[in-house]
Design a protein around this motif. Structure first.
Motif, mmCIF file in Angstrom:
data_model
loop_
_atom_site.group_PDB
_atom_site.id
_atom_site.type_symbol
_atom_site.label_atom_id
_atom_site.label_comp_id
_atom_site.label_asym_id
_atom_site.label_seq_id
_atom_site.Cartn_x
_atom_site.Cartn_y
_atom_site.Cartn_z
ATOM 1 N N VAL A 1 49.585 27.122 38.143
ATOM 2 C CA VAL A 1 48.695 26.163 37.487
ATOM 3 C C VAL A 1 47.896 26.852 36.376
ATOM 4 O O VAL A 1 47.591 26.246 35.353
ATOM 5 N N ALA A 2 47.599 28.140 36.575
ATOM 6 C CA ALA A 2 46.753 28.849 35.612
ATOM 7 C C ALA A 2 47.522 29.290 34.376
ATOM 8 O O ALA A 2 46.919 29.692 33.385
ATOM 9 N N HIS B 1 46.594 29.767 26.446
ATOM 10 C CA HIS B 1 45.759 29.204 25.385
ATOM 11 C C HIS B 1 44.261 29.489 25.502
ATOM 12 O O HIS B 1 43.530 29.321 24.542
ATOM 13 N N ARG B 2 43.789 29.833 26.685
ATOM 14 C CA ARG B 2 42.363 30.144 26.836
ATOM 15 C C ARG B 2 42.226 31.604 27.217
ATOM 16 O O ARG B 2 41.934 31.932 28.361
ATOM 17 N N ARG B 3 42.483 32.451 26.239
ATOM 18 C CA ARG B 3 42.512 33.889 26.511
ATOM 19 C C ARG B 3 41.170 34.401 27.023
ATOM 20 O O ARG B 3 41.106 35.309 27.828
ATOM 21 N N GLY B 4 40.091 33.806 26.542
ATOM 22 C CA GLY B 4 38.772 34.315 26.863
ATOM 23 C C GLY B 4 38.298 33.996 28.279
ATOM 24 O O GLY B 4 37.303 34.542 28.743
ATOM 25 N N MET B 5 39.001 33.143 28.953
ATOM 26 C CA MET B 5 38.554 32.682 30.265
ATOM 27 C C MET B 5 38.561 33.829 31.283
ATOM 28 O O MET B 5 39.521 34.600 31.350
ATOM 29 N N SER B 6 37.510 33.936 32.066
ATOM 30 C CA SER B 6 37.481 34.993 33.088
ATOM 31 C C SER B 6 38.283 34.531 34.308
ATOM 32 O O SER B 6 38.566 33.349 34.468
ATOM 33 N N GLU C 1 38.299 28.594 39.330
ATOM 34 C CA GLU C 1 37.509 27.382 39.506
ATOM 35 C C GLU C 1 38.241 26.168 38.919
ATOM 36 O O GLU C 1 38.362 25.116 39.541
ATOM 37 N N ARG C 2 38.785 26.390 37.692
ATOM 38 C CA ARG C 2 39.498 25.307 37.001
ATOM 39 C C ARG C 2 40.730 24.879 37.818
ATOM 40 O O ARG C 2 41.006 23.693 37.963
#
Lengths: 307, 594
Positions: free
Chosen positions: B425-426, B432-437, B443-444
């Motif tokens: 899922v991640a 596309h969301r490289r900055g996400m920790s 959580e997402r």
């Protein structure tokens, strides 16, 4: 018929959380399942034990049974087994048992490293060709076909005739002549994997090629690659023995099992069997053991029946 | 002759197949698995008994047990009497003489039921000569007769054809010819039409019915499709978890089911709403406003109140999320060239659901792949979110694609078996969301899993531990990870059982209402599309046959093809279905006359 064997998948009643009980009975991790399948193959377990024993013998052995393998000791030459020399001595007075350990180090290290190098080259080549497809694939695979058409032994003899390689040289040369088969295997695997729906999905949402290869295609071909690598190591050990037997490997006083066989060849006529039988048996045992491990790994990963 | 007449007429005769307290147990790595328990049923000459149930219910196992074809790891108990012979525990040579002569079998997949390297005439002759002493030449002549009976055109010539020279439907006809070669008293058909398109399915069902009536053969029909049951069966036995939960005449079981499970199963079947058959095609072009006529359905999912929402002023003017203009796709070159798409134009507006329907080979999946940018069109233009895909740079193109979510057909192949559900899922987030920790991602994912009504704890599971419906919901969660503006779903539920399909479609509908994404929904199932889409695009042989609002197009189709397609869909109501069949056959006859 497999559908019938999974009562956990029955939809029935639980509304939106259909088959919530699907996970029951599959609590065993994939790794443990693989280990279980591997250990069920007796021969593979024996093979693993043999390989481990040989590694201990060659690398820990010299600490317990130290011998001089550099200087000749002509007074001690051609002694039979027994006494101070458990397996006798060779024509220049080296202790044969110690020499088996000393030569084994080279055989095992060169075999292992060359096998792994060949697999790495083959994997990169095959994965690139398979993933790129089209004319890139065609050209790359014709190169492989051409390589397979020339016998590896022939290339080795030519190279050895020109130069006398050291351990590193041997590894690189052997690696360079034996990557062809793994490259074909990996290419075939890549061709099927790149058309899996999860790769399509990744591409559709804008994932890069390197991500598709690195995260999906290579991890899913690991089992094929590992199995191929095992057989490559067995082949490489045998190849080292060939080359050295023909006198084109390492130069004395350095040696390996193939070199020992070559040196002992003349001795057979005078009944000095201890110079031939031990290195010969060692090569046979290790090569068979690696092949058995390969078979066991193939069962463990269930290379064909994966979902 | 109606179904009840036939059953009544046959009531006096001895059943050709009788199962009593039949049980089948499989031995597997994890121990003994009972697949079938205490099954009792009978089939009389000339009657058709449908054995229905969802996957894993044991219906195919019962069929195999009846003819002694169970695999080696299965053990049968109880009794199975075939024309007076006990099958359970019978020696193999005795069974072999029964098979093909007393009872024969038609399997699901015509592509693998025939030997690809043997001419079909020879394959049929072999079956004849297995049981009867006839000279080769006579057997060949009989094969030609059989091919004529099953409706293969030019049988004298086709008898020398190889299986690959025939279409799927024709192959299934050959399989049927082999099955009836020795005039068996019982025909066992295991999902005989599941691999076929609806129009072909209708023809095969007509053929089977005609053969059964003409020769008085008993038929044991195994199927999951309630429409096929309504079309064909006299009596129905419903299976659940290896047991029969309800048996009765088809009108009783399908219209007035008694058992809870049968009720639930029937409720989950998407029903194709149809214009009344009496009025036929000619009046179909009546006033457009007559959607309120009695046959107009209340959509199960989809359409609903949503149509009233944003569509009013904004949507009409809004730029389409995806727009295919005059797109052609040609595979191969020169002589081997195949035109998969031929001048296809279609678009999806923001928030709208478009159903892309057609039979296999119509190009609907190809069109979806072009929309996804997985396939470069040979000519024509593709605009995604207002940007021309061909003109934009690779980096910009990748960024555009963050607005797309994808769900594909196969629940097994859609998820990488080596990853956990969390990683699956991640994946779009990692792209596309490289900055996400890592924590934010976790959580997402948990939030997305809840959205598709899966427990948070599923994140740690491996895909293989999940059922088909759960896997498709994981795929959906992955598709929604980037909050897409467009969801492309290619047959997302066609590998699932109806009850699971319903749950998955409900989840998609709910989320669509909540998140407002547009949806391009590819499906061969007209009933599902009717309930799910606001607009349909009907494709045929690489071209768009017609498109328009779902209700207008599917109730009052504008082209002959769509009309034929709709007429061929069997509806799960025996009374209505029999009317429809008569109307369809009459229309077909009229068509031949004209």
């Amino acid at each position: 018929m497999s559908a019938v064997l999974r009562p956990g998948r029955l939809p029935g009643g639980s509304g939106p959380t259909d088959g919530a009980d699907a996970a029951t009975g599959t609590g065993v991790s994939a790794l443990r399942l693989a280990v279980r399948r591997f250990t069920r193959n007796r021969l593979a377990v024996v093979g693993l034990a043999v390989v481990v024993l040989f590694f201990l013998f060659c690398f820990v052995g010299p600490l317990l049974y130290s011998t001089d393998q550099t200087h000749t000791a002509l007074t001690q030459a051609n002694l039979g087994p027994g006494g101070a020399h458990l397996l006798g001595t060779d024509a220049v007075g080296h202790d044969e048992l110690g020499r088996l350990m000393y030569g084994g180090k080279v055989s095992l290290v060169v075999g292992l490293a060359a096998g792994i190098l060949a697999t790495v080259i083959g994997t990169l080549w095959g994965a690139t060709a398979g993933y790129a497809g089209g004319w890139v694939d065609a050209v790359m695979m014709r190169v492989v076909d051409a390589g397979i058409a020339i016998p590896a032994l022939f290339i080795l003899l030519v190279i050895s005739a020109i130069s006398t390689p050291g351990v590193w040289g041997l590894i690189v040369i052997l690696g360079l002549v034996s990557w062809l088969v793994p490259s074909r295997l990996v290419r075939a695997e890549t061709l099927t994997l790149k058309n899996r729906d999860y790769v399509h999905t990744l591409r559709a949402i804008g994932g890069t090629h390197s991500r598709a290869i690195g995260r999906h295609i290579l991890p899913n071909s690991v089992s094929t690659i590992v199995v191929a690598a095992t057989f490559q190591v067995a082949d490489a050990i045998l190849l080292v023995a060939y080359v050295s037997y023909l006198g084109l490997g390492l130069q004395p006083p350095r040696t390996d099992w193939g070199g020992m066989l070559s040196a002992g060849l003349t001795a057979t006529y005078s009944g000095r069997w201890w110079l031939i039988v031990p290195p010969g048996l060692a090569v046979i045992l290790v090569v068979c053991a690696f092949n058995a491990i390969g078979d066991g790994l193939r069962d463990a990963f269930d290379v064909r029946g994966r979902g | 002759m109606t179904a009840t007449d036939r059953t009544a007429g046959a009531a006096g005769t001895e059943p050709i197949l009788r199962l009593e307290d039949l049980g089948v147990t499989f031995s597997s790595e994890t121990g003994e698995v009972p697949a079938v328990r205490g099954v009792g049923l009978h089939v009389r000459p000339g009657e058709t008994l449908a054995l229905v149930g969802e996957s894993g219910s044991g219906k195919s196992t019962v069929a195999l047990a009846a003819i002694g074809l169970l695999p080696d790891n299965a053990r049968a108990t109880g009794r199975a009497v075939l024309d007076g012979t006990e099958v359970v525990g019978a020696p193999e040579n005795e069974l072999a003489s029964l098979r093909g002569r007393t009872a024969s079998m038609v399997f699901q997949e015509p592509a693998t039921a025939l030997d690809p390297l043997t001419r079909i005439g020879a394959q049929i002759a072999e079956v004849i000569r297995n049981h009867r002493r006839v000279p080769a030449r006579q057997a060949e002549a009989l094969a030609v007769d059989l091919l004529r009976r099953v409706g293969i055109p030019e049988p004298e010539r086709r008898v020398r054809a190889f299986p690959f020279e025939l279409s799927g439907g024709q192959r299934q006809r050959v399989v049927i010819a082999m099955a009836i070669a020795n005039d068996p008293a019982l025909l066992i058909a295991d999902e005989p039409t599941t691999a076929l398109d609806v129009t072909v399915q209708a023809e095969i069902l007509d053929l089977l019915r005609k053969l059964a009536v003409d020769t008085g053969t008993g038929v044991l029909l195994v199927t999951h499709n309630m429409g096929v049951v309504a079309d064909f069966a006299d009596r129905v036995a419903v299976m659940l978890h290896g047991e029969i939960v309800e048996t009765g005449p088809v009108e009783e079981v399908l219209l007035r089911p008694r058992h809870e499970y049968t009720k639930r199963l029937l409720a989950a079947v998407p029903r194709l709403a149809v214009a009344p058959t009496g009025t036929g095609g000619d009046t179909a072009a009546g006033p457009v406003g007559d959607v309120a006529e009695p046959a107009a359905p209340r959509p199960k999912y989809g359409v609903r109140a949503r149509t009233a929402k944003p569509a009013e002023g904004g949507a009409a003017a809004a730029e389409p999320v995806v727009d295919l203009r005059d797109v052609s796709v040609v595979f191969g070159r020169r002589l081997a060239a195949v035109r998969a798409l031929d001048g296809v134009s279609l678009h999806v507006s923001p928030g709208e659901t478009v159903g892309l329907v057609g039979e296999s080979g119509s190009g609907k999946s190809t069109a979806a792949r072009v929309a996804l940018g997985l396939l470069r069109p040979t000519s024509g233009s593709v605009t995604l979110f207002g940007a021309d895909l061909r003109r934009s740079r690779p980096r910009a193109r990748r960024a555009l694609r963050a607005g797309i979510g994808v769900v594909l057909q196969d629940p097994v192949a859609s998820l990488d078996a080596r990853m956990t559900v969390q990683e699956c899922v991640a994946e779009p987030l990692r792209v596309h969301r490289r900055g996400m920790s890592g924590r934010e991602r976790q959580e997402r994912v948990a939030e997305l899993l809840e959205r598709v009504r899966l427990p948070r704890a599923f994140a740690r599971r491996a895909p293989r531990e999940l059922s088909g419906g759960q896997r498709q919901r994981v795929s959906l969660a992955r598709a929604l990870a980037l909050a897409p503006k467009l969801l492309v779903a290619d047959e997302p539920t066609s590998a699932l059982d109806v009850s699971v399909q319903e749950a998955v479609l409900e989840v998609i509908t709910e989320l669509q209402e909540e998140l407002g994404f547009a949806c391009l929904f590819v499906s061969h199932d007209l009933a599902v599309v009717q309930h799910f889409a606001e607009r349909v695009v009907v494709m045929r042989a690489g071209r768009v046959e017609e498109q328009g609002g779902t209700m207008e197009t599917l109730l009052h189709p504008g082209t002959d093809y769509t009309r034929r397609l709709l007429a061929a869909v069997p509806v799960p109501d025996p009374v209505l279905q029999r009317e429809r069949r008569t109307a369809r056959l009459a229309a077909g006859a009229a068509g031949v006359d004209a």
